[in-house]
Design an enzyme around this catalytic site. Structure first.
Site, PDB file in Angstrom:
ATOM      1  N   GLN A 145      50.201 -17.301  52.401  1.00  0.00           N
ATOM      2  CA  GLN A 145      50.103 -18.070  51.156  1.00  0.00           C
ATOM      3  C   GLN A 145      49.018 -19.117  51.385  1.00  0.00           C
ATOM      4  O   GLN A 145      49.217 -20.052  52.150  1.00  0.00           O
ATOM      5  CB  GLN A 145      51.453 -18.729  50.826  1.00  0.00           C
ATOM      6  CG  GLN A 145      51.400 -19.798  49.744  1.00  0.00           C
ATOM      7  CD  GLN A 145      50.889 -19.294  48.404  1.00  0.00           C
ATOM      8  OE1 GLN A 145      51.222 -18.201  47.973  1.00  0.00           O
ATOM      9  NE2 GLN A 145      50.045 -20.085  47.743  1.00  0.00           N
ATOM     10  N   GLY A 183      56.986 -18.340  42.553  1.00  0.00           N
ATOM     11  CA  GLY A 183      57.334 -17.262  41.642  1.00  0.00           C
ATOM     12  C   GLY A 183      56.291 -16.168  41.761  1.00  0.00           C
ATOM     13  O   GLY A 183      56.605 -14.995  41.924  1.00  0.00           O
ATOM     14  N   GLU A 198      48.467 -15.616  42.358  1.00  0.00           N
ATOM     15  CA  GLU A 198      47.486 -14.764  41.695  1.00  0.00           C
ATOM     16  C   GLU A 198      46.407 -14.200  42.615  1.00  0.00           C
ATOM     17  O   GLU A 198      45.227 -14.197  42.253  1.00  0.00           O
ATOM     18  CB  GLU A 198      46.837 -15.580  40.574  1.00  0.00           C
ATOM     19  CG  GLU A 198      45.980 -16.795  41.028  1.00  0.00           C
ATOM     20  CD  GLU A 198      46.744 -18.095  41.211  1.00  0.00           C
ATOM     21  OE1 GLU A 198      47.963 -18.044  41.439  1.00  0.00           O
ATOM     22  OE2 GLU A 198      46.111 -19.156  41.131  1.00  0.00           O
ATOM     23  N   ASN A 199      46.753 -13.749  43.803  1.00  0.00           N
ATOM     24  CA  ASN A 199      45.728 -13.223  44.698  1.00  0.00           C
ATOM     25  C   ASN A 199      44.975 -12.089  43.988  1.00  0.00           C
ATOM     26  O   ASN A 199      45.606 -11.212  43.394  1.00  0.00           O
ATOM     27  CB  ASN A 199      46.384 -12.772  45.993  1.00  0.00           C
ATOM     28  CG  ASN A 199      47.054 -13.942  46.692  1.00  0.00           C
ATOM     29  OD1 ASN A 199      46.466 -15.012  46.804  1.00  0.00           O
ATOM     30  ND2 ASN A 199      48.304 -13.766  47.119  1.00  0.00           N
ATOM     31  N   GLU A 218      50.323 -14.683  36.087  1.00  0.00           N
ATOM     32  CA  GLU A 218      49.468 -14.361  37.246  1.00  0.00           C
ATOM     33  C   GLU A 218      48.280 -13.502  36.815  1.00  0.00           C
ATOM     34  O   GLU A 218      47.176 -13.667  37.323  1.00  0.00           O
ATOM     35  CB  GLU A 218      50.281 -13.679  38.348  1.00  0.00           C
ATOM     36  CG  GLU A 218      51.521 -14.453  38.836  1.00  0.00           C
ATOM     37  CD  GLU A 218      51.277 -15.919  39.152  1.00  0.00           C
ATOM     38  OE1 GLU A 218      50.127 -16.299  39.453  1.00  0.00           O
ATOM     39  OE2 GLU A 218      52.241 -16.709  39.070  1.00  0.00           O
ATOM     40  N   HIS A 262      45.496 -15.544  35.388  1.00  0.00           N
ATOM     41  CA  HIS A 262      44.664 -16.184  36.418  1.00  0.00           C
ATOM     42  C   HIS A 262      43.433 -15.337  36.769  1.00  0.00           C
ATOM     43  O   HIS A 262      42.487 -15.843  37.371  1.00  0.00           O
ATOM     44  CB  HIS A 262      45.475 -16.417  37.692  1.00  0.00           C
ATOM     45  CG  HIS A 262      46.232 -17.714  37.726  1.00  0.00           C
ATOM     46  ND1 HIS A 262      45.623 -18.944  37.538  1.00  0.00           N
ATOM     47  CD2 HIS A 262      47.538 -17.978  37.973  1.00  0.00           C
ATOM     48  CE1 HIS A 262      46.542 -19.906  37.658  1.00  0.00           C
ATOM     49  NE2 HIS A 262      47.715 -19.346  37.912  1.00  0.00           N
ATOM     50  N   GLU A 283      45.732 -24.128  36.019  1.00  0.00           N
ATOM     51  CA  GLU A 283      47.089 -23.849  35.538  1.00  0.00           C
ATOM     52  C   GLU A 283      47.280 -24.094  34.042  1.00  0.00           C
ATOM     53  O   GLU A 283      48.016 -23.361  33.384  1.00  0.00           O
ATOM     54  CB  GLU A 283      48.125 -24.625  36.355  1.00  0.00           C
ATOM     55  CG  GLU A 283      48.157 -24.242  37.840  1.00  0.00           C
ATOM     56  CD  GLU A 283      48.495 -22.775  38.109  1.00  0.00           C
ATOM     57  OE1 GLU A 283      49.038 -22.097  37.214  1.00  0.00           O
ATOM     58  OE2 GLU A 283      48.203 -22.309  39.232  1.00  0.00           O
ATOM     59  N   ASP A 295      49.672 -30.771  47.264  1.00  0.00           N
ATOM     60  CA  ASP A 295      51.044 -30.400  46.966  1.00  0.00           C
ATOM     61  C   ASP A 295      51.864 -31.564  46.416  1.00  0.00           C
ATOM     62  O   ASP A 295      52.814 -31.364  45.662  1.00  0.00           O
ATOM     63  CB  ASP A 295      51.684 -29.885  48.264  1.00  0.00           C
ATOM     64  CG  ASP A 295      52.628 -28.743  47.999  1.00  0.00           C
ATOM     65  OD1 ASP A 295      52.269 -27.895  47.170  1.00  0.00           O
ATOM     66  OD2 ASP A 295      53.709 -28.717  48.613  1.00  0.00           O
ATOM     67  N   ARG A 312      62.453 -19.581  47.218  1.00  0.00           N
ATOM     68  CA  ARG A 312      61.529 -19.986  46.156  1.00  0.00           C
ATOM     69  C   ARG A 312      61.728 -21.468  45.864  1.00  0.00           C
ATOM     70  O   ARG A 312      62.825 -21.907  45.483  1.00  0.00           O
ATOM     71  CB  ARG A 312      61.800 -19.141  44.911  1.00  0.00           C
ATOM     72  CG  ARG A 312      60.834 -19.414  43.790  1.00  0.00           C
ATOM     73  CD  ARG A 312      61.081 -18.454  42.637  1.00  0.00           C
ATOM     74  NE  ARG A 312      60.254 -18.799  41.501  1.00  0.00           N
ATOM     75  CZ  ARG A 312      60.379 -18.243  40.298  1.00  0.00           C
ATOM     76  NH1 ARG A 312      61.289 -17.315  40.104  1.00  0.00           N
ATOM     77  NH2 ARG A 312      59.591 -18.612  39.305  1.00  0.00           N
TER      78      ARG A 312
HETATM   79  N1  BES Z   1      48.976 -20.491  41.612  1.00  0.00           N
HETATM   80  C1  BES Z   1      50.330 -20.750  41.296  1.00  0.00           C
HETATM   81  C2  BES Z   1      51.195 -21.002  42.505  1.00  0.00           C
HETATM   82  C3  BES Z   1      50.754 -22.174  43.355  1.00  0.00           C
HETATM   83  C4  BES Z   1      50.336 -23.364  42.789  1.00  0.00           C
HETATM   84  C5  BES Z   1      50.780 -22.065  44.722  1.00  0.00           C
HETATM   85  C6  BES Z   1      49.947 -24.420  43.593  1.00  0.00           C
HETATM   86  C7  BES Z   1      50.387 -23.121  45.525  1.00  0.00           C
HETATM   87  C8  BES Z   1      49.961 -24.306  44.953  1.00  0.00           C
HETATM   88  C9  BES Z   1      50.946 -19.615  40.476  1.00  0.00           C
HETATM   89  O1  BES Z   1      50.067 -19.057  39.561  1.00  0.00           O
HETATM   90  C10 BES Z   1      52.057 -20.205  39.659  1.00  0.00           C
HETATM   91  O2  BES Z   1      51.792 -21.058  38.877  1.00  0.00           O
HETATM   92  N2  BES Z   1      53.279 -19.724  39.858  1.00  0.00           N
HETATM   93  C11 BES Z   1      54.450 -20.180  39.151  1.00  0.00           C
HETATM   94  C12 BES Z   1      54.869 -19.212  38.094  1.00  0.00           C
HETATM   95  C13 BES Z   1      54.362 -19.442  36.729  1.00  0.00           C
HETATM   96  C14 BES Z   1      54.981 -18.468  35.755  1.00  0.00           C
HETATM   97  C15 BES Z   1      54.464 -20.838  36.220  1.00  0.00           C
HETATM   98  C16 BES Z   1      55.595 -20.271  40.137  1.00  0.00           C
HETATM   99  O3  BES Z   1      55.404 -19.886  41.292  1.00  0.00           O
HETATM  100  O4  BES Z   1      56.665 -20.695  39.761  1.00  0.00           O
HETATM  101 ZN    ZN Z   2      49.584 -20.360  37.980  1.00  0.00          ZN
END
Ligand code: BES
Ligand code: ZN
Length: 626
Positions: free
Chosen positions: A164, A292, A295-296, A320, A323, A342, A397, A578
């Site tokens: 990740q 969740g 978006e690799n 995803e 993205h 985002e 973060d 998660r």
């Molecule tokens: N890119 C993000 C996950 C992320 C953000 C990882 C910041 C590390 C740092 C991913 O696209 C995302 O937003 N995932 C969400 C789901 C979405 C439906 C809101 C999640 O993981 O909950």
């Molecule tokens: Zn996202």
């Protein structure tokens, strides 16, 4: 540049000469290279305006016994300042040696370690160097990696590994310039135990005769999107360009749940322009995956907790997938600009959902999202409520919340309201085309907005307060609201229940996940244990396999000391990693002394099974010192 590009290409071709299909380079989509001054990124110690990495060629072996990834990264770079060293980001990786194109060692040193940014690796270059090869291995401090035992997987037969990278973890498994402004192409040869399949966020060439899996990403991507997973994987096709990887026992169920993905890609292409990454596949990871979805490119990584059995959580796929335009094609240049990734993606996700499913579903999802944002913002400090967030001295973060997501999307929705959908859609397509394969800042976005949208009708531009939306905390008064019949139905039934109708008599037939969530969120703060028993008996919340509903229910159970859910809570916290679920549950537990004791007891057991990202968050919540 062309010389460098050719060099990078020749070298990766030479390395892989034994795999015939690999010799034909895939079409390159990125525009011709123009050296562009990159903005200051507080989260990288590399100095890409002096020497900039352009291609990464990985040669790695996965050692599950040692939980170590080892091999070499060959970096190609452009030099804008002939006297400058190559500076890379690293954290928790051990450098073995570094050689130049002549095969001779280069001098290098690691600076002192910054707790957030890691250590800079400074490499002295010879006059002609445009490439170096760095031999290295990862360590137990390589936070991007999670090594899973067979017991942590669905089929319990083989170990599993995934990475990740976002936000600043790629530097923990690859030494490179770990800034989203520094876009790179990459290629890789990866050796793994025979029983495992290896996948990456790249074009896949399969396993060669020499036993190595080969990959190439010909489009320039930010380093946080370099990703790898290895495990006992099967594949099920959804369409010619789309399918699902998962462990054999869950692959068919996953495919059935995600069967609408091809329709989503088509909707997205109509809305945002061509899908530029050829394939769109997903991989269902084990439940310890901290997000969740991630978006690799070409290969979304996803949590199995979206497999609810009724497709009710597939908005995550739309997210995803979106993205592929907002984030992967047009990327935030620094983590300050995260809302560009985002906020745009949530807006685009909602547009895809409107196209593929009925409008009522989308209204319900938008409505609930706004609700949740308002609730969450009550607990956020003012600086966290700002879209153009100030992250000086912080880990990206720490700024993570629903704000860049939902407030960002509401801002774009507001622009759409003012300019009207046809005009805004033209703007959106132009934005993606005009910045394809570029990393941009909030200022770049604003300049584009003024030139391409505001200039069309300056009078309309007066009705939006950009400063309030982008630089101020809280939600501006003109943030769009949504009406959802489905939520109104829930409100009505809840009121009937509160007025004395028994749970079993409520009209809940056909309710989807989000309606149950709303029902649970809006239970009175002092709801009695007796009435929770009644709900549980009628609706089976404690036993539900739907993780979204379960998580919301368990929060109420903790708050109201509903002991019948205790066992399920520790089971859930031990199974799922998660962060979105862990945070509210541990967060609720720590509010009371006995809850805190319980949280610590559960965490002591579960922590080794969480990814470093989740560990970091929960360590802070519990005041845990590892
Ligand atoms: N890119 C993000 C996950 C992320 C953000 C990882 C910041 C590390 C740092 C991913 O696209 C995302 O937003 N995932 C969400 C789901 C979405 C439906 C809101 C999640 O993981 O909950
Ligand atoms: Zn996202």
């Amino acid at each position: 540049m062309s010389r460098l590009w050719t060099a990078a290409l020749l070298c990766s071709l030479a390395a892989c000469a034994s795999v015939p299909s690999f010799e034909e380079p895939a079409p390159v989509w990125q525009p011709a290279f123009t050296p562009r001054e990159l903005p200051m990124d507080l989260h990288s110690r590399s100095e890409p305006n002096r020497v900039r990495v352009t291609h990464v060629d990985l040669d790695l072996t996965l050692d599950f016994a040692a939980q170590e990834l080892r091999g070499a990264a060959e970096l190609s770079f452009d030099r804008f300042d002939a006297s400058a060293p190559l500076i890379l980001d690293t954290q928790g990786i051990a450098i073995v040696d570094i050689v130049g194109p002549d095969g001779r060692p280069r001098r290098w040193r690691l600076t002192e370690e910054d707790p957030i940014l890691g250590a800079a690796l400074v490499v002295e270059l010879a006059a002609e160097d445009h490439q170096v090869r760095i031999a290295y291995h990862t360590t137990e401090r390589s936070g991007a990696l999670q090594w899973l035992t067979p017991e942590q997987t669905a089929d319990r037969k083989q170990p599993f590994l995934f990475t990740q990278g976002q936000s600043i973890l790629t530097r923990t498994w690859i030494p490179l310039q770990d800034s989203p402004g520094v876009r790179v192409t990459y290629s890789a040869a990866v050796r793994a135990p025979r029983e495992l399949t290896v996948v990456m966020s790249a074009e896949q060439f399969g396993r060669g005769e020499d036993g190595a899996w080969r990959f190439r990403m010909n489009q320039a991507i930010p380093p946080y999107l370099i990703a790898l997973a290895a495990g006992d994987l099967a594949f099920a096709e959804i369409s010619e360009r789309c399918g699902v990887y998962a462990e054999p026992s869950i692959v068919q169920g996953a495919r059935d749940e995600l069967v609408d993905t091809e329709a989503m890609i088509q909707a997205a292409e109509r809305l945002f322009g061509p899908y530029r990454w050829e394939r769109y596949d997903l991989i269902m990871l084990p439940p310890s995956f901290p997000f969740g979805g991630m978006e690799n490119p070409r290969l979304t990584f996803a949590t199995p907790t979206i497999l609810a059995g009724d497709k009710s959580l597939v908005a995550l796929v739309a997210h995803e997938l979106a993205h592929s335009w907002s984030g992967n094609l047009v990327t935030n240049a620094t983590w300050r600009d995260f809302w560009l990734n985002e906020g745009f993606t949530v807006y685009c996700e909602q547009r895809i959902m409107e196209e593929v499913f009925d409008p009522a579903r989308s209204e319900l999802e938008k409505s609930l999202a706004r609700h949740e944002l308002e609730l969450e913002m009550k607990d956020l400090e003012p600086w966290q409520q700002v879209l153009h967030i100030d992250l000086a001295g912080k880990n990206p973060d720490d700024g993570f919340s629903g704000v860049p997501y939902e407030k960002g999307a509401l801002f774009l929705r507001r622009l759409e309201q003012i300019w009207g959908r046809p005009e805004f859609d033209r703007f959106l397509k132009g934005y993606f085309d005009g910045h394809a394969f570029q990393s941009i800042t909030t200022e770049d976005f604003l300049a584009w907005l003024r030139a391409r949208l505001f200039a069309i009708d300056p009078a309309k531009a007066k009705s939006i307060d950009l400063e309030a939306w982008l630089e101020q905390p809280s939600l501006p008064a003109d943030a769009p609201r949504f009406e959802s019949r489905a939520l109104a139905d829930v409100d009505r039934e809840r009121e009937r229940w509160l007025a004395g109708t028994s749970a079993a008599e409520l009209q809940t037939e056909g309710w989807v996940t989000q309606q149950w969530q709303h029902f649970i969120h809006t239970l009175p703060a002092d709801v009695s244990n007796e009435r929770l028993v009644e709900l549980d008996r009628a609706f089976g919340f404690t036993a539900t396999k739907n993780c979204e509903i379960l998580c919301d229910w368990l929060v109420v159970a903790i708050r109201r000391r509903y002991l019948a859910a205790d066992e399920r809570l520790s089971q859930f916290l031990n199974q799922v990693g998660r962060r979105k679920f862990l945070k509210p549950l541990y967060g609720e537990l720590v509010k009371t002394p006995d809850g805190l004791a319980r949280a610590r007891a559960i965490y002591a057991e579960a922590r080794p099974r969480y990814h470093a990202v989740s560990q970091g968050t929960i360590d802070k919540l519990l005041g845990w010192t590892p």
